[in-house]
Motif scaffolding. Sequence first.
Motif, PDB file in Angstrom:
ATOM      1  N   SER A  68      41.850  36.007  77.811  1.00 13.59           N
ATOM      2  CA  SER A  68      42.192  37.033  77.275  1.00 13.59           C
ATOM      3  C   SER A  68      41.424  38.198  77.844  1.00 13.59           C
ATOM      4  O   SER A  68      42.130  39.405  78.223  1.00 13.59           O
ATOM      5  CB  SER A  68      42.034  36.919  75.798  1.00 13.59           C
ATOM      6  OG  SER A  68      42.354  38.556  75.230  1.00 13.59           O
ATOM      7  N   SER A  84      52.735  37.833  74.786  1.00 17.61           N
ATOM      8  CA  SER A  84      51.636  38.974  75.070  1.00 17.61           C
ATOM      9  C   SER A  84      51.822  39.820  76.286  1.00 17.61           C
ATOM     10  O   SER A  84      52.653  39.147  77.024  1.00 17.61           O
ATOM     11  CB  SER A  84      50.026  38.701  75.352  1.00 17.61           C
ATOM     12  OG  SER A  84      49.282  39.472  75.540  1.00 17.61           O
ATOM     13  N   THR A  95      48.252  34.291  78.574  1.00 19.81           N
ATOM     14  CA  THR A  95      47.545  33.824  77.601  1.00 19.81           C
ATOM     15  C   THR A  95      47.774  32.086  77.724  1.00 19.81           C
ATOM     16  O   THR A  95      48.399  31.710  78.810  1.00 19.81           O
ATOM     17  CB  THR A  95      48.172  33.996  76.260  1.00 19.81           C
ATOM     18  OG1 THR A  95      49.343  33.694  76.450  1.00 19.81           O
ATOM     19  CG2 THR A  95      47.894  35.500  76.084  1.00 19.81           C
ATOM     20  N   ASN A 104      49.392  30.815  72.667  1.00 20.88           N
ATOM     21  CA  ASN A 104      48.045  31.725  72.413  1.00 20.88           C
ATOM     22  C   ASN A 104      47.437  31.086  71.379  1.00 20.88           C
ATOM     23  O   ASN A 104      46.849  32.134  70.588  1.00 20.88           O
ATOM     24  CB  ASN A 104      48.521  33.306  72.472  1.00 20.88           C
ATOM     25  CG  ASN A 104      47.463  34.183  72.581  1.00 20.88           C
ATOM     26  OD1 ASN A 104      46.303  33.614  73.471  1.00 20.88           O
ATOM     27  ND2 ASN A 104      47.260  35.361  72.186  1.00 20.88           N
TER      28      ASN A 104
END
Length: 203
Positions: free
Chosen positions: A140, A152, A156, A193
Amino acid sequence: LLTILLTAILAAKLQRAREKLRQHQRELEIMSITDITTGIFNRRHLNEILDLEYKRMAREGTTLSILMIDVDYFKNYNDKLGHQTGDECIRKVAQALLGILQRPGDVLGRYGGDEFTAILPNTDRDGAEVISESMLDAISELRMVHPDSEVSGNVTISVGGACHSGRSGGGSVMKLLRLADEAMYRSKQSGRNRAVVLDEDST
């Protein structure tokens, strides 16, 4: 005198040739166990290490954890940004994951494509979960933009882990790998994630 001199010259040349041959052999050995894109261990060498560590764990009654790590929606990333950018992403992910493994016995390798495996000797489920969460954070923090991720805006990973204790017996390397695969499936089914780590008692 001339004979002695010629003999010394030939001996020196032979020594240099032997040193070059040894150096070449060392380079070939390194190449045979290394993934060319990332510089970390390749799948073949990972399997050898896992087999050795599993036998040691069973013999000594310790614990062994493995982590399977996938880059989320990596095919989309490759398709959108190209293979060169994809390779650079894989290299950065590999180095970030490697940075989490601080103990000499911990091993990271590229299992294939966008998949990595970490082998963690003497690590129980709680320890594997801590390392998994640190890996999630490390990726991240790279803040690599992922234009086609469904999770995202940045790259990830999903982590599936498995832990086995040598004290419980009855296991095998294949069972440990299957458990890690099951954990990875649960991680992806839960939204990616994230990390899921299982042990023999998990259902």
